[in-house]
Motif scaffolding. Structure first.
Motif, PDB file in Angstrom:
ATOM      1  N   ASN A  71       0.997  -1.629  -0.577  1.00 58.65           N
ATOM      2  CA  ASN A  71      -0.111   0.053   0.350  1.00 58.65           C
ATOM      3  C   ASN A  71       0.729   1.049  -0.214  1.00 58.65           C
ATOM      4  OD1 ASN A  71      -3.019  -0.275   0.802  1.00 58.65           O
ATOM      5  ND2 ASN A  71      -1.911  -2.191   1.808  1.00 58.65           N
TER       6      ASN A  71
ATOM      7  N   VAL B 209       6.676  -5.134  -8.736  1.00 64.16           N
ATOM      8  CA  VAL B 209       5.380  -4.992  -9.297  1.00 64.16           C
ATOM      9  C   VAL B 209       4.318  -4.726 -10.540  1.00 64.16           C
ATOM     10  CG1 VAL B 209       2.908  -4.633  -8.170  1.00 64.16           C
ATOM     11  CG2 VAL B 209       4.974  -4.819  -6.926  1.00 64.16           C
TER      12      VAL B 209
ATOM     13  N   THR C   2       2.563   7.105  -8.460  1.00 67.40           N
ATOM     14  CA  THR C   2       1.532   6.225  -8.216  1.00 67.40           C
ATOM     15  C   THR C   2       0.774   5.893  -7.011  1.00 67.40           C
ATOM     16  OG1 THR C   2       2.976   5.035  -8.935  1.00 67.40           O
ATOM     17  CG2 THR C   2       2.294   5.160 -10.427  1.00 67.40           C
TER      18      THR C   2
ATOM     19  N   VAL D 224      -2.248  -4.689  -3.115  1.00 66.96           N
ATOM     20  CA  VAL D 224      -1.338  -4.975  -3.929  1.00 66.96           C
ATOM     21  C   VAL D 224      -0.601  -6.520  -3.597  1.00 66.96           C
ATOM     22  CG1 VAL D 224      -0.066  -5.092  -5.975  1.00 66.96           C
ATOM     23  CG2 VAL D 224      -1.376  -3.177  -5.541  1.00 66.96           C
TER      24      VAL D 224
ATOM     25  N   GLN E 150      -1.014  -2.908 -12.129  1.00 71.09           N
ATOM     26  CA  GLN E 150      -1.552  -2.915 -10.537  1.00 71.09           C
ATOM     27  C   GLN E 150      -1.638  -2.140  -9.836  1.00 71.09           C
ATOM     28  OE1 GLN E 150      -2.605  -6.494  -9.700  1.00 71.09           O
ATOM     29  NE2 GLN E 150      -2.113  -6.664 -11.463  1.00 71.09           N
ATOM     30  N   PHE E 151      -1.554  -0.698 -10.494  1.00 68.85           N
ATOM     31  CA  PHE E 151      -1.404   1.136 -10.105  1.00 68.85           C
ATOM     32  C   PHE E 151      -2.136   1.158 -10.621  1.00 68.85           C
ATOM     33  CE2 PHE E 151       3.077  -0.716  -8.952  1.00 68.85           C
ATOM     34  CZ  PHE E 151       3.376  -1.042  -7.962  1.00 68.85           C
TER      35      PHE E 151
ATOM     36  N   ALA F  27      -0.795   2.098  -5.040  1.00 68.67           N
ATOM     37  CA  ALA F  27      -1.310   0.869  -4.765  1.00 68.67           C
ATOM     38  C   ALA F  27      -1.916   0.276  -3.572  1.00 68.67           C
ATOM     39  CB  ALA F  27      -0.097   0.070  -4.451  1.00 68.67           C
ATOM     40  N   LYS F  28      -3.326  -0.110  -3.620  1.00 71.61           N
ATOM     41  CA  LYS F  28      -3.690  -0.289  -2.742  1.00 71.61           C
ATOM     42  C   LYS F  28      -4.496  -1.877  -2.516  1.00 71.61           C
ATOM     43  CE  LYS F  28      -7.855   0.617  -0.569  1.00 71.61           C
ATOM     44  NZ  LYS F  28      -9.648   1.318  -0.878  1.00 71.61           N
TER      45      LYS F  28
END
Length: 392
Positions: A134, A169, A193, A198, A173-174, A195-196
């Motif tokens: 995250n 990653v 960017t 992921v 996914q971002f 990420a949550k």
């Protein structure tokens, strides 16, 4: 089998052909706030995004010195395109610091583009088989055209201490924010960017210290390829190569533009004939040559260590940081001199040299490249002190 010399010559010839197009696309890329797709396609066809891919995965596996030559040539055409290419190429090399399983996934395509960096502005939480990632990462150059992304994050341990980790990653996914509105490096698309939750498998997360010291386990080829240069020495060398290319491009633009231009409000009908112009262009050219001379030294030293399967010493790493920052300063000063000698009409967006000037000024503000910070590190080591930074 294609030799490395043949490979780099082939890539350089192709890049040289597209330099005019990169330059012509500069204004449109800047307006778009992201380099044109045509630039990416042309560089891909030239083989640029294969130059750091290991040979065992079908890549060109160029040495650091040869990668630097390619990046310099790209930046000669467009500073922002050169900077994006530098990020993608350098991070493709960073991917070789990961375990073999991760490398096999990343290099399933030999022409790979990887964005990201080492500012730990996210968190990793352990979960079955890996971690949940995250966070948000600003200034993520090249994220809009990348296949993968490197995200530094902090892992909180049960005792309350934290560990710096670096995750690799897929870029999809971002989420990417539309927040890149800048006065320089505008075409790099360096957006935020995010990420949550992921999921990142364990083999695609390594320790920051392992990355810096080249000690990541699970790599059968570590220390045997002649390509293990030391993380920040490698990055600084490629950044300097990009700045030298920007300066080379500005010098070329100036020399093409100045003949026959009068000096307004004077009796001079051809600026070429004025002694001040002659001094200015010579000073700029010599600053560029001095930067190139410094680069030859650290590239030779880093390759000697890599060929021997050794990491550079602390003293050598500090020297690369100090000298690379100094070379970047020389290149920036060269561009500034040429821009200041170009007359008021150079402020028009249609005149490329103003973009080279703004890009060099803005990119030189990058925290890793600041002259004062790097000279401090270099000076501390010269004086027998601890460098007082893990970024070596």
């Amino acid at each position: 089998m294609t030799t490395t010399a043949t490979a780099v010559d082939t890539v350089l010839r192709q890049v040289e052909k597209i330099v005019p197009t990169l330059r012509d696309n500069g204004e449109a890329s800047e307006t778009r706030r992201w380099i044109l797709d045509e630039n990416i396609d042309l560089l891909d066809k030239a083989g640029v995004f294969r130059i750091a891919t290991p040979r065992r995965f079908g890549g060109l596996d160029l040495s650091l010195a040869d990668q630097a030559r390619v990046l310099t040539e790209i930046a000669r055409g467009c500073g922002s395109t050169g900077w994006v290419s530098m990020v993608w190429v350098s991070n493709a090399w960073v991917a070789t610091l990961y375990p073999d399983q991760a490398q096999e996934e990343v290099f399933a395509q030999d022409s790979v583009r990887i964005s990201g960096g080492f500012t730990p502005s996210g968190t990793l939480t352990p979960t079955e088989g890996g971690y949940l990632l995250n966070g948000s990462w600003r200034f993520n150059t090249g994220c809009r055209g990348a296949h993968w992304n490197i995200a530094a994050a902090l892992l909180e341990k049960p005792d309350g201490t934290v560990e710096d980790l670096v995750a690799l990653v897929p870029m999809d996914q971002f989420t990417i924010a539309d927040d890149w509105n800048t006065s320089s490096a505008a075409a790099t698309g360096s957006s935020t960017t995010t990420a949550k939750d992921v999921f990142v498998p364990a083999h695609r997360v390594i320790g920051f210290e392992d990355a810096v010291l080249n000690t990541t386990p699970g790599r059968a080829h570590a220390g045997k390829t002649g390509r293990d240069y030391g993380l920040f020495s490698f990055v600084m060398a490629e950044c300097a190569a990009t700045f030298i290319g920007i300066a080379r491009g500005a010098l070329e633009l100036f020399l093409d533009r100045v003949p026959g231009r009068p000096i307004t409000y004077t009796s001079w009908t051809d600026q070429v004939q004025h002694p001040l112009t002659q001094i200015q262009v010579a000073a700029a050219a010599n600053r560029i040559s001095a930067a190139e001379g410094l680069a030859e030294g650290w590239l030779r030293q880093l390759q000697a260590r890599a060929d021997a399967g050794e990491q550079p010493t602390v003293e050598e790493k500090a020297t690369v940081r100090g000298q690379a920052a100094y070379a970047i300063q020389l290149a920036k000063e060269a561009v500034e001199t040429l821009y200041n000698a170009s007359g008021a009409s150079a402020i028009q967006r249609s005149v490329p040299i103003q973009r080279f000037h703004r890009d060099s000024q803005g990119l030189a503000l990058h925290a890793l490249l600041l002259l004062s910070t790097n000279l401090e590190t270099h000076g501390r080591v010269l004086l027998g002190l601890d460098p007082d930074t893990p970024l070596l």
